[in-house]
Scaffold this active site. Structure first.
Site, mmCIF file in Angstrom:
data_model
loop_
_atom_site.group_PDB
_atom_site.id
_atom_site.type_symbol
_atom_site.label_atom_id
_atom_site.label_comp_id
_atom_site.label_asym_id
_atom_site.label_seq_id
_atom_site.Cartn_x
_atom_site.Cartn_y
_atom_site.Cartn_z
ATOM 1 C CG ASN A 41 -2.260 -0.847 0.824
ATOM 2 O OD1 ASN A 41 -2.468 -1.267 -0.292
ATOM 3 N ND2 ASN A 41 -2.871 -1.073 2.107
ATOM 4 C CG ASN B 275 -11.679 -4.283 0.978
ATOM 5 O OD1 ASN B 275 -12.489 -5.110 1.012
ATOM 6 N ND2 ASN B 275 -9.974 -5.215 0.859
ATOM 7 C CB CYS C 256 -8.864 4.436 5.099
ATOM 8 S SG CYS C 256 -9.913 6.059 6.567
ATOM 9 C CB SER C 257 -4.996 1.628 3.420
ATOM 10 O OG SER C 257 -6.643 0.815 3.043
#
Length: 137
Positions: free
Chosen positions: A3, A28, A108-109
């Site tokens: 990521n 996710n 968030c990612s």
């Protein structure tokens, strides 16, 4: 690491002094969508003409035996668990801002779905205006 290589992932904490870092464990969008689809097909296993959904659009209806209470319980509990995780994250943001009088960085990612969900829910909790008809419009 994958990521971060794509520009996603989490913030480097050495850049932010006197901060606390929380992983919220929110799934996710793909996991959420699959869970929502299972729940939808439990509630609506038939198409407009009353045929049990199968194949691409309704593959889950046949897979999950729609009359099996354990499948209902598992699917519903999983969905409620997802909602609980998101709402708990929003509550944590509210606590940081309202109770601790601090700023909150929400990252968030990938930022697609979780970030706006958390921030919007926190805003609804923090500002009563957005809970009125005028504010909702």
């Amino acid at each position: 690491m994958a990521n971060q290589a794509k520009g996603a992932g989490y913030e480097r904490m050495d850049v932010y002094k006197d901060t606390k870092y929380y992983f919220l464990g929110i799934e996710n969008i793909h996991v959420m969508r699959n869970c929502q689809r299972k729940l939808f097909h439990l509630c609506h296993p038939y198409d407009e003409v009353g045929t049990l959904l199968t194949g691409d659009e309704g593959e889950l209806a046949e897979e999950i035996k729609i009359l099996d209470p354990s499948i209902w319980n598992q699917t519903l509990n999983t969905w409620i668990g997802h909602l609980h995780t998101i709402l708990s994250g929003a509550v944590r943001i509210v606590q940081v801002v309202e109770e601790f009088k601090c700023s909150a960085i929400v990252h968030c990612s990938d930022g697609w779905d979780r970030t706006p969900q958390l921030v919007a829910l926190a805003q609804l909790c923090l500002d009563g205006y957005y809970r009125t008809l005028e504010g909702f419009a």
